[in-house]
Design an enzyme around this catalytic site. Structure first.
Site, mmCIF file in Angstrom:
data_model
loop_
_atom_site.group_PDB
_atom_site.id
_atom_site.type_symbol
_atom_site.label_atom_id
_atom_site.label_comp_id
_atom_site.label_asym_id
_atom_site.label_seq_id
_atom_site.Cartn_x
_atom_site.Cartn_y
_atom_site.Cartn_z
ATOM 1 N N THR A 31 -0.813 7.663 -1.048
ATOM 2 C CA THR A 31 -2.129 7.555 -1.699
ATOM 3 C C THR A 31 -3.016 6.497 -1.064
ATOM 4 O O THR A 31 -4.225 6.469 -1.294
ATOM 5 C CB THR A 31 -1.959 7.209 -3.182
ATOM 6 O OG1 THR A 31 -1.389 5.888 -3.296
ATOM 7 C CG2 THR A 31 -1.057 8.209 -3.881
ATOM 8 N N ASP A 70 1.126 -12.751 9.785
ATOM 9 C CA ASP A 70 1.938 -12.864 10.999
ATOM 10 C C ASP A 70 1.700 -14.196 11.705
ATOM 11 O O ASP A 70 2.642 -14.829 12.195
ATOM 12 C CB ASP A 70 1.621 -11.714 11.957
ATOM 13 C CG ASP A 70 2.236 -10.395 11.504
ATOM 14 O OD1 ASP A 70 3.211 -10.434 10.731
ATOM 15 O OD2 ASP A 70 1.727 -9.336 11.907
ATOM 16 N N ASP A 79 -3.765 -10.814 12.276
ATOM 17 C CA ASP A 79 -3.056 -10.715 11.004
ATOM 18 C C ASP A 79 -2.695 -12.120 10.530
ATOM 19 O O ASP A 79 -1.865 -12.806 11.143
ATOM 20 C CB ASP A 79 -1.786 -9.872 11.184
ATOM 21 C CG ASP A 79 -1.097 -9.597 9.859
ATOM 22 O OD1 ASP A 79 -0.630 -10.563 9.217
ATOM 23 O OD2 ASP A 79 -1.012 -8.420 9.463
ATOM 24 N N ARG A 110 0.830 -1.196 0.000
ATOM 25 C CA ARG A 110 0.000 0.000 0.000
ATOM 26 C C ARG A 110 0.867 1.250 0.000
ATOM 27 O O ARG A 110 1.721 1.433 0.881
ATOM 28 C CB ARG A 110 -0.920 -0.011 1.240
ATOM 29 C CG ARG A 110 -2.007 1.063 1.199
ATOM 30 C CD ARG A 110 -2.953 0.898 2.367
ATOM 31 N NE ARG A 110 -3.616 -0.385 2.344
ATOM 32 C CZ ARG A 110 -4.688 -0.658 1.614
ATOM 33 N NH1 ARG A 110 -5.217 0.263 0.852
ATOM 34 N NH2 ARG A 110 -5.242 -1.852 1.646
#
Length: 212
Positions: free
Chosen positions: A111, A206, A203, A107
């Site tokens: 933006t 993870d 997550d 990401r």
């Protein structure tokens, strides 16, 4: 699930049982990894339910007979890095002849849009039915971008498989790609302020690789 017309929620008892163990914060890395692989394989049965079959002749130890084999397009599996890798082996156990591609995204901090940093697909990907894998469909940004990248490379038949989805992620993908079927084991309540699915499982990357 009239609300999500192109979403299939798999409520098979084995899938739901394994999902509950997967959610448990006390489930260790080894078991978590095994459960993700098992869930991917179980979900694969539903994802491939509508594959076209044709008759062929085979000789049993007793006699010749007519039986069915898969026909039509060949399959491709594309995990989204890195968590999607945890689902790939489970799918391959079910459909070992499938070719495998990979898409990596990050990401952009300015933006907040997904940016492709890696994409390696089978050379004949455009001629295959592609199954995109990612354990969590949270905001939907990465999945939607990955599907767009596949379409840009000529892929026309795409299905998305997630273990857990948030309503926000489903909306993002279905609005951008109304032609793509989504298969999930559960649709959870919402996203929290940090973009995690609630109740979710934390997550997935993870927990798969023990990095947190």
């Amino acid at each position: 699930m009239d609300k999500y017309k192109n979403v299939t929620v798999m409520e098979h008892p084995l899938i739901q049982h394994k999902l509950t163990i997967l959610r448990d914060k006390n489930t260790g890395v080894k078991e978590f990894r095994e459960l993700v692989e098992e869930l991917a394989m179980l979900m694969g049965y539903e994802v491939t339910r509508n594959l076209t079959v044709e008759e062929t002749e085979v000789e049993t130890p007793i006699c010749k007979t007519r039986s069915k084999i898969i026909a039509g397009k060949k399959l491709g599996i594309v995990p989204i890095l890195r968590a999607g890798l945890g689902m790939a082996d489970g799918m391959l156990r079910l459909i070992p002849t499938a070719k495998v591609g990979h898409i990596g995204l990050y990401r952009n901090p300015d933006t907040l849009m997904p940016v492709e940093y890696y994409c390696k697909l089978p050379v004949d990907a455009a001629e295959r039915d592609i199954i995109v894998l990612d354990p969590m469909l949270a905001t939907g940004g990465s999945a939607s971008a990955a599907i767009s990248f596949l379409k840009d490379r000529g892929v026309k038949s795409i299905k998305l498989v997630n273990i857990i989805a948030a309503p926000e992620g489903i909306r993002t993908v279905t609005e951008a790609h109304p032609d793509v079927e989504i298969f999930v084991a559960a649709i959870d309540k919402k996203l929290n302020g940090h973009g995690y699915i609630v109740p979710g499982l934390g997550d997935a990357g993870d927990r798969l690789y023990g990095t947190k």
